[in-house]
Design an enzyme around this catalytic site. Structure first.
Site, PDB file in Angstrom:
ATOM      1  N   GLU A   1      -6.361-120.113 -80.478  1.00  0.00           N
ATOM      2  CA  GLU A   1      -7.478-120.203 -79.532  1.00  0.00           C
ATOM      3  C   GLU A   1      -8.748-120.147 -80.375  1.00  0.00           C
ATOM      4  OE1 GLU A   1      -8.928-117.343 -76.136  1.00  0.00           O
ATOM      5  OE2 GLU A   1      -6.754-117.466 -76.115  1.00  0.00           O
TER       6      GLU A   1
ATOM      7  N   ASP B   1     -17.107-111.800 -73.118  1.00  0.00           N
ATOM      8  CA  ASP B   1     -16.760-111.222 -74.417  1.00  0.00           C
ATOM      9  C   ASP B   1     -17.384-109.854 -74.641  1.00  0.00           C
ATOM     10  OD1 ASP B   1     -15.191-113.391 -75.254  1.00  0.00           O
ATOM     11  OD2 ASP B   1     -16.984-114.534 -75.749  1.00  0.00           O
TER      12      ASP B   1
END
Length: 262
Positions: free
Chosen positions: A49, A60
């Site tokens: 990824e 995030d």
């Protein structure tokens, strides 16, 4: 057959779980990212990824945000990442998935982004902030270029899981907790119930991610899913500031320890 499907099929035959590893493209630089990808594959990663750096990555946590900022400070552009994937493809056939925020795709141009991704050798996209109402437009273009739009579901989105997984391909990225990414000591969500719910809507392989800090946690969670996603714990090791050889060695050893339990 898409590389992602092939990899999950092979793993199923071998009785293994997928190890999906996340890194930010361009951190610490593009050439090192190339080396890290090959090292991850060598250590037993099944799917890579690649995070496309973004200035405001809502999903995030601090580790990956800092990683994104470091890459952006180096002036990394999406074109550089497309070129990187082309280079990787000269050496490796490992499935590659972009984790990219919708604004980056939109600004680049949806059609152009998917066409360039296809030409580079990308297999799938995860767009964590893709609005449900924009999903069909992106999905239509992704289908045209035979790139999988991988659905991402969270424990809070029960009523939306059906809509998100509908027409998704590859695997379902099942977020283990609410909030942002980041390695944690434990995960408190009732994962068995959550995974049962996701399975009631789709037969696609399911991968658990967000917060998986090491082999012990991966071992505990593997029975609930078809794969495990590990990101922040790898990015932390990249960020430690070792010399290149030391960093690659530590990343490989860590990924090998994950592979052994899956």
């Amino acid at each position: 057959m898409n590389r992602i499907d092939r990899r999950f099929d092979d793993l199923k035959k071998e009785g293994k779980k997928a190890l999906i590893t996340f890194i930010t493209a361009g951190d610490p630089d593009i050439d090192t990212t190339y080396d890290i990808v090959l090292a991850l594959e060598e250590a037993g990663a099944d799917i890579i990824e690649l995070g496309i750096p973004y200035s405001d990555p809502l999903a995030d946590g601090p580790t990956i945000q800092a990683s994104s900022q470091r890459a952006l400070a180096k002036g990394i552009k999406i074109k550089d990442i497309m070129d990187l994937v082309m280079r990787i493809r000269e050496k490796s056939d490992i499935p590659i998935v972009y984790l990219v925020y919708y604004n980056s795709v939109f600004k680049y141009g949806i059609e152009k982004f998917l066409e360039d991704s296809k030409n580079a050798g990308v297999d799938g996209l995860i767009i964590p902030d893709l609005p449900l109402e924009e999903r069909k437009e992106v999905l239509d273009v992704a289908d045209k270029y035979e790139i999988y739009l991988i659905p991402l579901v969270a424990p809070t989105s029960k009523e939306r899981i059906k809509g998100i997984t509908e027409n998704g391909k590859g695997f379902v990225y099942c977020v283990t907790l609410t909030g942002v990414t980041g390695a944690r000591e434990e995960i408190t969500t009732d994962l068995e119930e959550y995974m049962r719910l996701v399975s009631s809507y789709t037969s696609m392989p399911k991968a658990l991610g967000f917060g998986i800090s090491g082999p012990e946690m991966a071992r505990k969670l593997k029975s609930l899913s078809d794969g495990i996603v590990v990101g922040s714990a790898i990015v932390e090791r990249i960020a430690k500031g070792y010399n290149r050889c030391e960093m690659l060695k530590e990343v490989k050893e860590f990924v090998l320890s994950l592979r052994e339990v899956l």
